[in-house]
Motif scaffolding. Structure first.
Motif, PDB file in Angstrom:
ATOM      1  N   ILE A 295       2.031   4.833  -3.523  1.00  0.00           N
ATOM      2  CA  ILE A 295       3.018   3.829  -3.910  1.00  0.00           C
ATOM      3  C   ILE A 295       3.546   4.077  -5.336  1.00  0.00           C
ATOM      4  O   ILE A 295       4.697   3.759  -5.654  1.00  0.00           O
ATOM      5  N   ILE A 296       2.696   4.691  -6.187  1.00  0.00           N
ATOM      6  CA  ILE A 296       3.078   4.841  -7.598  1.00  0.00           C
ATOM      7  C   ILE A 296       4.324   5.716  -7.751  1.00  0.00           C
ATOM      8  O   ILE A 296       5.264   5.367  -8.475  1.00  0.00           O
ATOM      9  N   ASP A 297       4.355   6.841  -7.026  1.00  0.00           N
ATOM     10  CA  ASP A 297       5.526   7.719  -7.117  1.00  0.00           C
ATOM     11  C   ASP A 297       6.782   7.001  -6.641  1.00  0.00           C
ATOM     12  O   ASP A 297       7.853   7.138  -7.221  1.00  0.00           O
ATOM     13  N   GLU A 298       6.610   6.238  -5.584  1.00  0.00           N
ATOM     14  CA  GLU A 298       7.757   5.499  -5.034  1.00  0.00           C
ATOM     15  C   GLU A 298       8.300   4.518  -6.087  1.00  0.00           C
ATOM     16  O   GLU A 298       9.506   4.448  -6.339  1.00  0.00           O
ATOM     17  N   VAL A 299       7.384   3.799  -6.722  1.00  0.00           N
ATOM     18  CA  VAL A 299       7.774   2.817  -7.736  1.00  0.00           C
ATOM     19  C   VAL A 299       8.474   3.514  -8.914  1.00  0.00           C
ATOM     20  O   VAL A 299       9.512   3.057  -9.407  1.00  0.00           O
ATOM     21  N   LEU A 300       7.896   4.632  -9.349  1.00  0.00           N
ATOM     22  CA  LEU A 300       8.453   5.326 -10.521  1.00  0.00           C
ATOM     23  C   LEU A 300       9.834   5.906 -10.231  1.00  0.00           C
ATOM     24  O   LEU A 300      10.720   5.885 -11.090  1.00  0.00           O
TER      25      LEU A 300
END
Ligand code: AMP
Ligand code: TRP
Length: 326
Positions: A295-300
């Protein structure tokens, strides 16, 4: 709708002070306006830091933001270094702030006090220029920060005034907003100094073991007397614990004084420990889920796009105003 901008430096384990003074406040604000939150990774380079630590701390903060209840669909979360406009704007803005002003910044003085003046990196001195740029890039109305950052926001305001006087209404005037309750969480071992990542006994770290957290609270320095009363002068220890309890539960301090009337210090600390441990336990569980997902890459990626759009427009406005050929 008001726009808010704020950042956290990924310089180490976050404390309960960061959580209450910054992260928790962002969670409350996400329903009030448009929130832009970034990891100030370029700022972290102003003091020596290992590359692996910088990378890990940056990802940790994003995971903690999400674990604390920030909604990825509402808030724009990004890395400062993912939006080159931050660096480009700082190079222009540095010409509109003065050596004298920067020398007077409390954080600069504190952080360099014990350093050899021949070997102080220039970046720690120019830090507030980059920060002023971070703020004005987003045409933000408000900058939610803890006590120690207000001086930097004031400097950004001086810069906006100066710049606009010279070039017209190019930059939006930002305003610092301080946390209502908990803008300065104090060390548990010395409640007259700020909790600040430097005292392993008095600072609660979000990645501390729950048992350690409970122990730190139970050993918190308290004051003379036995009343559970908010009085920063006479009872800094008890006042700090009341502030922590209030910030985490939303119960006002006068209501807490009533609730805990007649409690012994030990019983009161037990109650504070329960509240803190519960909150951090929840945080740890959410964190573990997030850090093991993608999820972190998506958010960034989403954050970078949203942030770049606004930041580039502001940068362009500034470049044109000063006469760069665009
Ligand atoms: P720093 O860890 O110094 O980069 O701070 C990140 C954010 O947390 C800033 O908005 C600080 O003002 C806030 N903060 C840091 N320490 C505390 C504390 N002890 N109490 C309240 N807020 C804090
Ligand atoms: N200087 C802030 C701190 O140390 C972090 C920061 C960098 C920041 N740029 C910002 C905060 C812009 C608010 C707005 O905590």
């Amino acid at each position: 709708m008001s726009r808010y901008i704020s950042g956290i430096k990924p310089t180490g384990h976050l404390t309960l002070g960061n959580y209450i003074g910054a992260i928790k406040q962002f969670v409350a604000l996400q329903n009030e306006g448009e929130l832009f939150l970034f990891v100030a990774d370029l700022h972290a380079l102003t003091l020596p830091i290992n590359p692996q630590d910088l990378r890990k701390n940056s990802i940790d903060i994003i995971a903690l933001y999400l674990a604390s209840g920030l909604d990825k669909d509402k808030v724009n979360i990004f890395l400062q270094s993912d939006v080159p406009a931050h660096s480009e704007l700082a190079i222009i803005l540095q010409n509109y702030l003065y050596m004298g002003e920067l020398s007077r910044m409390t954080q600069f003085k504190d952080k360099t006090q014990k350093m050899n003046s021949e070997a102080i990196g220039v970046g720690i001195f120019t830090y507030p220029i980059l920060m002023a740029g971070d703020i004005v890039l987003y045409d933000a109305d408000y900058v939610p920060v803890g006590d120690d950052q207000v001086q930097h926001v004031e400097l950004a305001r001086d810069l906006v005034r100066r710049f606009n006087n010279r070039y017209g209404e190019i930059l939006k005037m930002p305003k610092a907003v301080k946390v209502k309750n908990g803008s300065r969480i104090m060390s548990l071992s010395n409640p007259t100094v700020k909790m600040s990542k430097s005292d392993p006994k008095g600072d609660i770290f979000l990645d501390d073991d729950l048992k350690v957290i409970r122990k730190k609270i139970m050993s918190a320095v308290t004051d003379l007397g036995h009343e559970i009363k908010y009085d920063v002068e006479e009872k800094p220890g008890i006042s700090n614990l009341l502030t922590i309890y209030s910030a985490l539960t939303g119960i006002s301090i006068p209501d807490l004084e009533k609730k805990f009337a007649g409690y012994m210090y030990g019983q009161f600390k037990q109650e504070v420990a329960n509240v803190v441990v519960d909150e951090i336990d929840k945080l740890k569980k959410n964190y573990a889920e997030i850090i093991n997902s993608n999820i972190i890459d998506e958010v960034l990626n989403k954050g970078k796009l949203a942030a770049s759009k606004i930041a580039e427009a502001t940068l362009h406005r500034v470049q044109k105003a000063v006469g760069l050929y665009k």
